[in-house]
Design an enzyme around this catalytic site. Sequence first.
Site, PDB file in Angstrom:
ATOM      1  N   GLU A  96       0.810  -1.202   0.000  1.00 32.12           N
ATOM      2  CA  GLU A  96       0.000   0.000   0.000  1.00 32.12           C
ATOM      3  C   GLU A  96       0.856   1.270   0.000  1.00 32.12           C
ATOM      4  O   GLU A  96       1.911   1.313   0.621  1.00 32.12           O
ATOM      5  CB  GLU A  96      -0.944  -0.016   1.203  1.00 32.12           C
ATOM      6  CG  GLU A  96      -1.958  -1.138   1.075  1.00 32.12           C
ATOM      7  CD  GLU A  96      -2.896  -1.283   2.254  1.00 32.12           C
ATOM      8  OE1 GLU A  96      -4.059  -1.632   2.011  1.00 32.12           O
ATOM      9  OE2 GLU A  96      -2.485  -1.057   3.404  1.00 32.12           O
ATOM     10  N   CYS A 109       3.462   8.593   1.170  1.00 33.84           N
ATOM     11  CA  CYS A 109       4.001   7.643   2.152  1.00 33.84           C
ATOM     12  C   CYS A 109       4.180   6.304   1.427  1.00 33.84           C
ATOM     13  O   CYS A 109       3.204   5.694   1.009  1.00 33.84           O
ATOM     14  CB  CYS A 109       2.997   7.535   3.295  1.00 33.84           C
ATOM     15  SG  CYS A 109       3.480   6.354   4.548  1.00 33.84           S
ATOM     16  N   CYS A 116       6.630  -6.805   7.407  1.00 30.83           N
ATOM     17  CA  CYS A 116       7.778  -6.326   8.186  1.00 30.83           C
ATOM     18  C   CYS A 116       8.141  -7.372   9.229  1.00 30.83           C
ATOM     19  O   CYS A 116       7.270  -8.002   9.827  1.00 30.83           O
ATOM     20  CB  CYS A 116       7.436  -5.008   8.876  1.00 30.83           C
ATOM     21  SG  CYS A 116       8.843  -4.296   9.765  1.00 30.83           S
ATOM     22  N   CYS A 120       6.805  -5.014  15.852  1.00 27.84           N
ATOM     23  CA  CYS A 120       6.423  -4.051  16.899  1.00 27.84           C
ATOM     24  C   CYS A 120       4.990  -4.397  17.332  1.00 27.84           C
ATOM     25  O   CYS A 120       4.129  -4.667  16.485  1.00 27.84           O
ATOM     26  CB  CYS A 120       6.502  -2.628  16.376  1.00 27.84           C
ATOM     27  SG  CYS A 120       8.174  -2.215  15.823  1.00 27.84           S
ATOM     28  N   CYS A 123       1.684  -2.537  15.834  1.00 26.06           N
ATOM     29  CA  CYS A 123       1.671  -2.207  14.405  1.00 26.06           C
ATOM     30  C   CYS A 123       1.030  -3.317  13.575  1.00 26.06           C
ATOM     31  O   CYS A 123       1.424  -4.480  13.669  1.00 26.06           O
ATOM     32  CB  CYS A 123       3.106  -1.957  13.941  1.00 26.06           C
ATOM     33  SG  CYS A 123       3.247  -1.727  12.148  1.00 26.06           S
ATOM     34  N   HIS A 225       8.935   5.588  20.791  1.00 26.74           N
ATOM     35  CA  HIS A 225       7.750   4.983  21.415  1.00 26.74           C
ATOM     36  C   HIS A 225       7.857   4.631  22.890  1.00 26.74           C
ATOM     37  O   HIS A 225       6.846   4.318  23.530  1.00 26.74           O
ATOM     38  CB  HIS A 225       7.274   3.745  20.629  1.00 26.74           C
ATOM     39  CG  HIS A 225       7.043   4.001  19.178  1.00 26.74           C
ATOM     40  ND1 HIS A 225       6.400   5.114  18.717  1.00 26.74           N
ATOM     41  CD2 HIS A 225       7.383   3.291  18.078  1.00 26.74           C
ATOM     42  CE1 HIS A 225       6.349   5.088  17.389  1.00 26.74           C
ATOM     43  NE2 HIS A 225       6.944   3.997  16.983  1.00 26.74           N
ATOM     44  N   CYS A 345      -1.101   5.792  10.054  1.00 20.42           N
ATOM     45  CA  CYS A 345       0.139   5.124  10.478  1.00 20.42           C
ATOM     46  C   CYS A 345      -0.156   3.779  11.107  1.00 20.42           C
ATOM     47  O   CYS A 345      -0.988   3.665  12.001  1.00 20.42           O
ATOM     48  CB  CYS A 345       0.851   5.942  11.536  1.00 20.42           C
ATOM     49  SG  CYS A 345       1.290   7.574  11.031  1.00 20.42           S
TER      50      CYS A 345
HETATM   51  N1  SAH Z   1       9.096   0.750   9.920  1.00 18.01           N
HETATM   52  C1  SAH Z   1       9.364   2.117  10.060  1.00 18.01           C
HETATM   53  C2  SAH Z   1       8.458   3.002   9.225  1.00 18.01           C
HETATM   54  C3  SAH Z   1       7.015   2.647   9.066  1.00 18.01           C
HETATM   55  S1  SAH Z   1       5.871   2.952  10.312  1.00 18.01           S
HETATM   56  C4  SAH Z   1       9.286   2.531  11.504  1.00 18.01           C
HETATM   57  O1  SAH Z   1       8.812   1.773  12.323  1.00 18.01           O
HETATM   58  O2  SAH Z   1       9.747   3.620  11.805  1.00 18.01           O
HETATM   59  C5  SAH Z   1       5.638   4.718  10.478  1.00 18.01           C
HETATM   60  C6  SAH Z   1       5.338   5.118  11.920  1.00 18.01           C
HETATM   61  O3  SAH Z   1       4.039   4.664  12.337  1.00 18.01           O
HETATM   62  C7  SAH Z   1       6.325   4.523  12.900  1.00 18.01           C
HETATM   63  O4  SAH Z   1       6.726   5.462  13.849  1.00 18.01           O
HETATM   64  C8  SAH Z   1       5.510   3.437  13.529  1.00 18.01           C
HETATM   65  O5  SAH Z   1       6.019   3.038  14.773  1.00 18.01           O
HETATM   66  C9  SAH Z   1       4.151   4.073  13.635  1.00 18.01           C
HETATM   67  N2  SAH Z   1       3.066   3.130  13.885  1.00 18.01           N
HETATM   68  C10 SAH Z   1       3.041   1.795  13.677  1.00 18.01           C
HETATM   69  N3  SAH Z   1       1.862   1.269  14.050  1.00 18.01           N
HETATM   70  C11 SAH Z   1       1.103   2.300  14.492  1.00 18.01           C
HETATM   71  C12 SAH Z   1      -0.238   2.394  14.976  1.00 18.01           C
HETATM   72  N4  SAH Z   1      -1.030   1.335  15.059  1.00 18.01           N
HETATM   73  N5  SAH Z   1      -0.688   3.619  15.336  1.00 18.01           N
HETATM   74  C13 SAH Z   1       0.089   4.704  15.208  1.00 18.01           C
HETATM   75  N6  SAH Z   1       1.355   4.681  14.745  1.00 18.01           N
HETATM   76  C14 SAH Z   1       1.857   3.486  14.391  1.00 18.01           C
HETATM   77 FE1  SF4 Z   2       7.844  -2.699  11.078  1.00 21.16          FE
HETATM   78 FE2  SF4 Z   2       5.589  -1.651  11.993  1.00 21.16          FE
HETATM   79 FE3  SF4 Z   2       7.715  -1.826  13.598  1.00 21.16          FE
HETATM   80 FE4  SF4 Z   2       7.757  -0.069  11.564  1.00 21.16          FE
HETATM   81  S1  SF4 Z   2       6.375  -0.036  13.354  1.00 21.16           S
HETATM   82  S2  SF4 Z   2       9.368  -1.488  12.167  1.00 21.16           S
HETATM   83  S3  SF4 Z   2       6.556  -1.210  10.021  1.00 21.16           S
HETATM   84  S4  SF4 Z   2       6.561  -3.552  12.720  1.00 21.16           S
END
Ligand code: SAH
Ligand code: SF4
Length: 371
Positions: A96, A109, A116, A120, A123, A225, A345
């Site tokens: 996406e 974006c 991934c 995390c 996410c 975070h 995000c």
């Molecule tokens: N993988 C990279 C970039 C993609 S995510 C990273 O983690 O930095 C872009 C941002 O969205 C990151 O800061 C990520 O931690 C945040 N993110 C992930 N899941 C989310 C969620 N459910 N709600 C809000 N932000 C989220």
């Molecule tokens: Fe991967 Fe989501 Fe963590 Fe970014 S926030 S590193 S996309 S698992």
Amino acid sequence: MRGTDAKMNLLGLERRALEVFFAGSGEKPFRARQVMQWIYHRGVADFDTMTDLGKPLRAWLKNSAEIRLPEVISEQIANDGTRKWLLRMDAANSIETVFIPDEERGTLCISSQVGCAMDCSFCATGKQGFNRNLSTAEIVGQVWVANRLLGAAPGGERAITNIVLMGMGEPLANYRNVLPALGIFLDDFGYGLSKRRVTLSTSGLVPNLLRLAEECDVALAVSLHAPNDALRDILVPINKVHPLAELMAACRHYVRSQDHRHVHVTFEYVMLDGVNDTLEQARELAELVRDIPCKVNLIPFNTFPGTRYRRSPQQVIDRFADYLWQKGIVTVTRRTRGGDIDAACGQLAGKVQDRIRRGERKTRGLVEVRV
Ligand code: SAH
Ligand code: SF4
């Protein structure tokens, strides 16, 4: 993004690599610049249209090369104008890409991986697991396709003013393919964006962050975070491999390595109700980033099915932000964009695909267009 394997995909070749490609057939290096202008400035993917190349050269290109693009599966437009595209890449993987229009800018974006591996805990992409890295062509192709769909006029005003690697995937885990893509975004013969308008967001793969500092100077966002290792180990598991002290040292190094003024790191901090949003944690955070030129970006948690987390209430987010401001840290709360189409995000996980499979073409607040 199907094509013939024998043909070289020119999309995603940096200028130097394209020059080598032309030199290999006895052509002059400036052909690379001409072709790049057709591809990136004029949005042309067909050699026959490249009229300044001469017929024999065009015939040779058609034989030996191609400009292979992602295929658009669907487009969704949110109430706030945010657009999300589901794109089919090579090997039938889909990812996406999201366009977020604002008053004075348009941010695209883009994704760097299918899924991934960082896992995390908050996410949706992480919960989906890892499939594969995107190629440079697949990363750059997202921008090409978005430009085309946004109706960028040839030579005219571009809708995309900023690119953020904040879609699916951890860009530094796909360093080999991401670096040339950044080169094309910055190259005047590519998308010609300034270094401040291309942002790479990472969860903290320290060795590649240190490499990036030497090889490219795009804007850096770090997904923090949590203000301490105990909590970050749970939220961002890569922290167990590269704990905060190491990550903060790498951020300091990144800022020092940049040759222009006003460089800062953006620390992203997702606001999770009762998990990381207390004033004591704000104090710890302020202490942690004290000696790094930075901004803090608070991201209200975006929910997805099956998650145990909830978004912090607005007054808790405001209190957290106020505290950081008092400590002299520029703090911005990210507006949630495209939430009604799961484009915010952390919500990207190919869910549109599920809806399409179920035959749902319209849902609340959603206009879905087959392209
Ligand atoms: N993988 C990279 C970039 C993609 S995510 C990273 O983690 O930095 C872009 C941002 O969205 C990151 O800061 C990520 O931690 C945040 N993110 C992930 N899941 C989310 C969620 N459910 N709600 C809000 N932000 C989220
Ligand atoms: Fe991967 Fe989501 Fe963590 Fe970014 S926030 S590193 S996309 S698992």
